[in-house]
Design an enzyme around this catalytic site. Structure first.
Site, short mmCIF file in Angstrom:
data_model
loop_
_atom_site.label_atom_id
_atom_site.label_comp_id
_atom_site.label_asym_id
_atom_site.label_seq_id
_atom_site.Cartn_x
_atom_site.Cartn_y
_atom_site.Cartn_z
N LYS A 51 -3.64 2.99 -3.11
CA LYS A 51 -4.98 3.57 -3.27
C LYS A 51 -4.84 5.07 -3.05
CE LYS A 51 -7.22 -0.65 -1.69
NZ LYS A 51 -8.08 -1.28 -0.69
N GLY A 77 1.93 11.62 9.60
CA GLY A 77 2.46 11.34 10.92
C GLY A 77 3.56 10.32 10.96
N ASP A 134 0.83 -1.20 0.00
CA ASP A 134 0.00 0.00 0.00
C ASP A 134 0.87 1.25 0.00
OD1 ASP A 134 -2.43 -1.24 -0.03
OD2 ASP A 134 -2.80 -1.08 2.12
#
Length: 410
Positions: A222, A366, A200
């Site tokens: 994505k 983050g 991912d």
């Protein structure tokens, strides 16, 4: 004794008596390993640390609350002598010598008949590092060597590729919030053993550069508002490569089961008869606020936190979130995937009773080098996001914990 090196050996202590004298810090460090080995542990000590006492309360060891007495080593196979009384240690060690019980002494390694190596375990392999003799024993040095060997085993650098243990199948690995150092040890080891990695965009992408050239990396990114790989295609790729006998890692951001569609992939693999291992990851819902200095709970401020997906707006008929109930909670609200919907989310929370001045923090990217924190309130968050150009991925924290400073006050 120092002129001869110690002879390394592994003791099989399951069901065998082990005596531990002294309930202090040495015992606290050594007892978990003895318990894990299945030893019948008897602790003799008038006092113990809270952690050691908890082991006794749990029935993991038998604790006799008294000082050492002659005869305590009767029936023991192994002894750890670690009291604060040198005379008692010497007497107990002498008893062990007479009874042929191997004894470790925390106060005098030269007089001991056994030494404890620096040990660690990685997937069924125990690494033990032992100094050649008492005169050169340096616990920091042996521990450093142990750690280096374990790190090599865990990241695959010490295992020859053609000798490594490979298991065909799929591992759903939670990669954590983005910082490559925050992936779990097991996740990193499985990544090092992979033939195929389906990754991912929000996974720890820096780890991909460490993979050997033969590893096939498939981009399952994505990207918001852009191209994406349909979930069905991801499932098909996992099944196809696993059926070819390959070791496949599905590298996901955060945790596979926190808005990560991990269970969908697990179901698809199960239907295809593909074995699957799930490796939990550090969720961004907790780690990203922490990296930005925000505790999701804090004594006297928030006793609970709730994690919500914000990818569907409150007024969307597809929404499964009870925003009215969330507005009534006094704890922390953490929203993932909600940057573009935060205006409507704030409106819904205020409409259902949440104070407009409730603090809000948005933490973008983050735990990475690009991390930044933007603060607002429910009343101002929509315009702040637009003015400060806050973009996903960002974790949104709503509640009084946002205002808690380093001194613990809001």
């Amino acid at each position: 004794m120092a002129e001869h090196p110690a002879y390394p050996v592994g003791l099989r202590l399951a069901g065998r008596r082990v005596l531990v004298l002294g309930g202090g810090q040495v015992a606290q460090r050594r007892l978990p390993g003895l318990i894990a080995a299945g030893a019948d542990v008897r602790l003799v000590s008038p006092s113990a640390t809270p952690s050691v006492e908890a082991m006794a309360d749990a029935g993991e060891i038998v604790w006799e609350r008294r000082r050492y007495q002659e005869g305590d080593l009767d029936g023991a196979w192994y002894a750890l002598i670690a009291t604060s009384d040198p005379a008692a240690n010497t007497t107990a060690s002498a008893e062990g010598e007479r009874n042929r019980v191997w004894c470790v002494r925390s106060d005098d390694a030269e007089q001991a008949t056994a030494w404890t190596p620096a040990t660690g375990t990685s997937e069924g392999v125990t690494v033990a590092v032992l100094a050649a003799d008492a005169g050169v024993r340096d616990p920091r040095h042996t521990a450093a060597i142990r750690d280096a060997v374990l790190a090599g085993l865990q990241d695959g650098t010490l295992v020859a590729r053609h000798h490594r243990h490979r298991t065909a199948g799929v591992a759903l690995v939670g990669g954590g919030p983005g910082d490559p150092d925050l992936i779990t040890v097991r996740g990193r080891r499985l990544l090092a053993e992979a033939d195929v990695v389906i990754a991912d965009r929000l996974g720890p992408r820096d780890l991909l550069s460490e993979l050997p050239p033969h590893v096939e990396v498939i981009d399952a990114a994505k990207i918001p508002y852009g191209r994406f790989m349909a979930q069905e295609a991801i499932n098909s790729a996992l099944i196809e490569h696993a059926k070819q006998g390959k070791s496949v890692v599905r590298l996901k951001g955060g945790d596979p089961y926190v808005f990560g569609r991990g269970m969908e992939e697990l179901h698809a693999l199960a239907e295809a008869g593909i074995p699957c291992t799930v490796v939990p990851g550090i969720s961004s819902s907790i780690s990203v606020p922490g990296a930005a200095g925000i505790p999701v709970t804090h004594r006297g401020v928030a006793h609970e936190f709730t994690v919500v997906s914000g990818h569907v707006a409150p007024d969307d008929e597809r929404s499964l979130v009870d925003w009215a109930s969330l507005a009534k909670l006094t704890g922390t609200l953490v929203i993932l995937m909600g940057v573009d919907k935060i205006g409507k989310i704030a409106e819904a929370l205020v409409a259902h009773g949440k104070a407009p001045e409730t603090p809000v923090a948005l933490v973008q990217e983050g735990t990475t080098a690009a991390q930044r924190r933007v603060d607002a309130t429910l009343a101002t968050v929509a315009e702040t996001v637009a003015a400060r150009d806050v973009r996903p991925p960002a974790v949104i924290v709503i509640g009084e914990v946002v205002a808690v400073g380093p001194d613990g006050t809001a």
